[in-house]
Design a protein around this motif. Structure first.
Motif, PDB file in Angstrom:
ATOM      1  N   ASP A 191       0.851  -1.199   0.000  1.00  0.00           N
ATOM      2  CA  ASP A 191       0.000   0.000   0.000  1.00  0.00           C
ATOM      3  C   ASP A 191       0.884   1.246   0.000  1.00  0.00           C
ATOM      4  O   ASP A 191       1.907   1.268   0.692  1.00  0.00           O
TER       5      ASP A 191
ATOM      6  N   LYS B 265       1.356   2.160  -6.954  1.00  0.00           N
ATOM      7  CA  LYS B 265       0.879   1.329  -8.074  1.00  0.00           C
ATOM      8  C   LYS B 265      -0.136   2.101  -8.925  1.00  0.00           C
ATOM      9  O   LYS B 265      -0.071   2.087 -10.142  1.00  0.00           O
TER      10      LYS B 265
ATOM     11  N   PHE C 166      -6.413  -6.444  -9.330  1.00  0.00           N
ATOM     12  CA  PHE C 166      -6.828  -7.666  -8.650  1.00  0.00           C
ATOM     13  C   PHE C 166      -6.966  -7.420  -7.157  1.00  0.00           C
ATOM     14  O   PHE C 166      -5.981  -7.157  -6.468  1.00  0.00           O
ATOM     15  N   GLY C 167      -8.203  -7.480  -6.684  1.00  0.00           N
ATOM     16  CA  GLY C 167      -8.471  -7.334  -5.254  1.00  0.00           C
ATOM     17  C   GLY C 167      -8.711  -8.690  -4.624  1.00  0.00           C
ATOM     18  O   GLY C 167      -8.337  -9.735  -5.189  1.00  0.00           O
ATOM     19  N   VAL C 168      -9.335  -8.665  -3.462  1.00  0.00           N
ATOM     20  CA  VAL C 168      -9.686  -9.914  -2.777  1.00  0.00           C
ATOM     21  C   VAL C 168     -10.521 -10.758  -3.743  1.00  0.00           C
ATOM     22  O   VAL C 168     -11.463 -10.250  -4.353  1.00  0.00           O
ATOM     23  N   PRO C 169     -10.183 -12.025  -3.923  1.00  0.00           N
ATOM     24  CA  PRO C 169     -10.922 -12.850  -4.903  1.00  0.00           C
ATOM     25  C   PRO C 169     -12.421 -12.905  -4.593  1.00  0.00           C
ATOM     26  O   PRO C 169     -12.822 -12.969  -3.432  1.00  0.00           O
TER      27      PRO C 169
ATOM     28  N   ARG D  86      -8.311 -16.440 -12.681  1.00  0.00           N
ATOM     29  CA  ARG D  86      -8.702 -15.059 -12.994  1.00  0.00           C
ATOM     30  C   ARG D  86      -7.589 -14.319 -13.744  1.00  0.00           C
ATOM     31  O   ARG D  86      -7.844 -13.374 -14.495  1.00  0.00           O
TER      32      ARG D  86
ATOM     33  N   ASP E 221      -2.471  -4.313 -12.009  1.00  0.00           N
ATOM     34  CA  ASP E 221      -2.299  -3.605 -10.742  1.00  0.00           C
ATOM     35  C   ASP E 221      -2.571  -4.653  -9.655  1.00  0.00           C
ATOM     36  O   ASP E 221      -3.722  -4.981  -9.397  1.00  0.00           O
ATOM     37  N   ARG E 222      -1.512  -5.196  -9.049  1.00  0.00           N
ATOM     38  CA  ARG E 222      -1.515  -6.451  -8.282  1.00  0.00           C
ATOM     39  C   ARG E 222      -1.750  -7.584  -9.280  1.00  0.00           C
ATOM     40  O   ARG E 222      -2.134  -7.339 -10.432  1.00  0.00           O
TER      41      ARG E 222
ATOM     42  N   GLU F  21      -0.036 -11.807  -5.491  1.00  0.00           N
ATOM     43  CA  GLU F  21      -0.743 -11.669  -4.203  1.00  0.00           C
ATOM     44  C   GLU F  21      -0.949 -13.038  -3.555  1.00  0.00           C
ATOM     45  O   GLU F  21      -1.040 -13.141  -2.335  1.00  0.00           O
ATOM     46  N   ASP F  22      -0.999 -14.065  -4.380  1.00  0.00           N
ATOM     47  CA  ASP F  22      -1.256 -15.406  -3.854  1.00  0.00           C
ATOM     48  C   ASP F  22      -0.045 -16.038  -3.187  1.00  0.00           C
ATOM     49  O   ASP F  22      -0.152 -17.117  -2.597  1.00  0.00           O
TER      50      ASP F  22
ATOM     51  N   VAL G  68       0.096 -11.695   0.139  1.00  0.00           N
ATOM     52  CA  VAL G  68      -0.923 -11.596   1.187  1.00  0.00           C
ATOM     53  C   VAL G  68      -1.374 -12.988   1.653  1.00  0.00           C
ATOM     54  O   VAL G  68      -1.578 -13.220   2.854  1.00  0.00           O
TER      55      VAL G  68
ATOM     56  N   LEU H  17      -3.743 -17.213   4.519  1.00  0.00           N
ATOM     57  CA  LEU H  17      -5.061 -17.465   3.921  1.00  0.00           C
ATOM     58  C   LEU H  17      -5.171 -18.894   3.404  1.00  0.00           C
ATOM     59  O   LEU H  17      -6.274 -19.398   3.206  1.00  0.00           O
TER      60      LEU H  17
ATOM     61  N   ASN I  87      -7.344   3.109   3.930  1.00  0.00           N
ATOM     62  CA  ASN I  87      -8.120   1.939   4.311  1.00  0.00           C
ATOM     63  C   ASN I  87      -7.578   1.491   5.677  1.00  0.00           C
ATOM     64  O   ASN I  87      -6.372   1.306   5.818  1.00  0.00           O
TER      65      ASN I  87
HETATM   66  P1  ATP Z   1      -4.950  -0.777  -3.574  1.00  0.00           P
HETATM   67  O1  ATP Z   1      -4.538  -0.973  -2.127  1.00  0.00           O
HETATM   68  O2  ATP Z   1      -4.219  -1.686  -4.512  1.00  0.00           O
HETATM   69  O3  ATP Z   1      -4.961   0.645  -3.994  1.00  0.00           O
HETATM   70  P2  ATP Z   1      -7.701  -0.965  -2.875  1.00  0.00           P
HETATM   71  O4  ATP Z   1      -7.365  -0.584  -1.468  1.00  0.00           O
HETATM   72  O5  ATP Z   1      -8.587  -0.082  -3.676  1.00  0.00           O
HETATM   73  O6  ATP Z   1      -6.406  -1.290  -3.708  1.00  0.00           O
HETATM   74  P3  ATP Z   1      -8.706  -3.415  -3.908  1.00  0.00           P
HETATM   75  O7  ATP Z   1      -8.014  -3.157  -5.205  1.00  0.00           O
HETATM   76  O8  ATP Z   1     -10.170  -3.618  -3.932  1.00  0.00           O
HETATM   77  O9  ATP Z   1      -8.363  -2.368  -2.780  1.00  0.00           O
HETATM   78  O10 ATP Z   1      -8.030  -4.698  -3.270  1.00  0.00           O
HETATM   79  C1  ATP Z   1      -6.738  -4.734  -2.852  1.00  0.00           C
HETATM   80  C2  ATP Z   1      -6.673  -5.721  -1.735  1.00  0.00           C
HETATM   81  O11 ATP Z   1      -6.948  -7.017  -2.241  1.00  0.00           O
HETATM   82  C3  ATP Z   1      -5.305  -5.784  -1.098  1.00  0.00           C
HETATM   83  O12 ATP Z   1      -5.414  -5.700   0.300  1.00  0.00           O
HETATM   84  C4  ATP Z   1      -4.780  -7.141  -1.514  1.00  0.00           C
HETATM   85  O13 ATP Z   1      -3.916  -7.713  -0.574  1.00  0.00           O
HETATM   86  C5  ATP Z   1      -6.051  -7.936  -1.668  1.00  0.00           C
HETATM   87  N1  ATP Z   1      -5.846  -9.067  -2.564  1.00  0.00           N
HETATM   88  C6  ATP Z   1      -5.448  -9.047  -3.838  1.00  0.00           C
HETATM   89  N2  ATP Z   1      -5.289 -10.282  -4.334  1.00  0.00           N
HETATM   90  C7  ATP Z   1      -5.600 -11.128  -3.323  1.00  0.00           C
HETATM   91  C8  ATP Z   1      -5.613 -12.539  -3.200  1.00  0.00           C
HETATM   92  N3  ATP Z   1      -5.290 -13.315  -4.226  1.00  0.00           N
HETATM   93  N4  ATP Z   1      -5.992 -13.053  -2.020  1.00  0.00           N
HETATM   94  C9  ATP Z   1      -6.313 -12.255  -0.994  1.00  0.00           C
HETATM   95  N5  ATP Z   1      -6.315 -10.925  -1.041  1.00  0.00           N
HETATM   96  C10 ATP Z   1      -5.953 -10.364  -2.185  1.00  0.00           C
END
Ligand code: ATP
Length: 288
Positions: free
Chosen positions: A82, A86, A107-110, A122, A137-138, A142-143, A146, A152, A209
């Motif tokens: 964070d 990015k 790519f956010g939380v799946p 995905r 962007d990610r 991440e797998d 995080v 996880l 966040n």
């Molecule tokens: P960013 O922090 O990249 O600006 P954001 O705060 O807007 O993004 P999202 O893009 O919705 O949030 O999601 C990012 C979050 O998703 C991160 O906390 C990241 O660790 C989590 N994430 C991404 N890929 C995975 C994954 N494969 N498994 C678990 N969490 C994931």
């Protein structure tokens, strides 16, 4: 201005690339405020626009190739904690190109649907089509970041993923995708400043966040997870580049240059038309 400064920039690939042997790069020892191959951040800001014309020209050639019978594409993978910048890379570097030829995915939380599949499912669906420049962007990393730090999945699951990622990327490269992987690295102090700034400014609150602080509390674990990524997935076909990112201007310039180098390496020409140009000229002339 800039000839000499631009020539110096040609060393950036070697300066930032992580070698394939484990331990080739020591993340803990890197200076994240450094600006390799560039005098300083202000110079970086001056240089980036100078790369714009060539970047746009090569992107158009790639796009044209994809519109004919080309199979090649480029994939820029952007990773970083964070506040590493990015989003700024996506906006500013991708912003130098024609949106038509780009495929930007974050790519956010799946989602529940994504969770029903293998972690690469995905990712495969988001890969750039021939002629396109994909920007992640990610990503699948991440797998093993995080997912590893937050436990996880079981250790044997994330452990197996490094080799799966390497095999996946080798296949991608063999099928015609040039992969550029950049890890943006901010210092702990700079991350603190950026998070504090978000909380101080009404126009930045939306970016904050509360989970960012939780991630920060696991700084060391994330650094170790990043070190493992660099040790195990920087293959000659798709090496990692570690970008010192305390200066946003430097990071944006570095990524722009690496992308430009990737496009240059494709030796892109213009496609040969599948019609006779002279015949078409004559036909057109008759319509005058
Ligand atoms: P960013 O922090 O990249 O600006 P954001 O705060 O807007 O993004 P999202 O893009 O919705 O949030 O999601 C990012 C979050 O998703 C991160 O906390 C990241 O660790 C989590 N994430 C991404 N890929 C995975 C994954 N494969 N498994 C678990 N969490 C994931």
């Amino acid at each position: 201005m800039g000839r000499k400064k631009l020539a110096r920039l040609d060393g950036i690939d070697d300066a930032l690339r992580v070698g394939p042997e484990p331990g080739a790069f020591d993340l803990a020892g890197m200076d994240r405020a450094a600006t390799p191959c560039v005098k300083d951040a202000a110079t970086a800001a001056e240089l980036r626009p100078l790369l714009g014309d060539e970047l746009a020209d090569l992107q158009e050639r790639l796009y044209a190739e994809g519109r004919t019978d080309g199979t090649r594409s480029v994939l820029l993978v952007v990773q970083g904690l964070d506040t590493a910048g990015k989003g700024g890379i996506v906006r500013h570097v991708a912003g130098m190109m024609d949106p038509q030829g780009l495929a930007i995915r974050s790519f956010g939380v799946p989602t529940p649907e994504e969770r029903e599949h293998d972690f690469l499912w995905r990712i495969r669906r988001a890969l750039p089509a021939p002629g396109r420049i994909g920007v992640f962007d990610r990503s699948h990393y991440e797998d093993v970041l995080v997912a590893r730090v937050k436990e996880l999945v079981a250790p044997e699951v994330w452990e197996a993923r490094y080799d799966e990622i390497v095999a996946f990327e080798r296949d991608l490269v063999a099928a015609g995708t040039t992969i550029v992987k950049v890890a943006l690295m901010v210092s702990r102090d700079e991350q603190y400043k950026r998070l504090a700034a978000r909380l101080d400014r009404p126009d930045k609150l939306w970016k904050y966040n509360p989970s960012d602080v939780d991630t920060r509390l696991q700084w060391d674990e994330y650094q170790a997870a990043y070190q493992a990524v660099l040790d195990r997935t920087s293959i000659p076909e798709a090496p990692w580049y570690v970008i010192p990112a305390d200066s946003k201007d430097y990071a944006r310039l570095a990524v722009t240059k690496l992308l430009l180098d990737a496009l240059r390496s494709l030796d892109l020409g213009w496609p040969t038309p599948d019609y006779d140009v002279d015949v078409e000229k004559a036909r057109l002339a008759k319509t005058r």
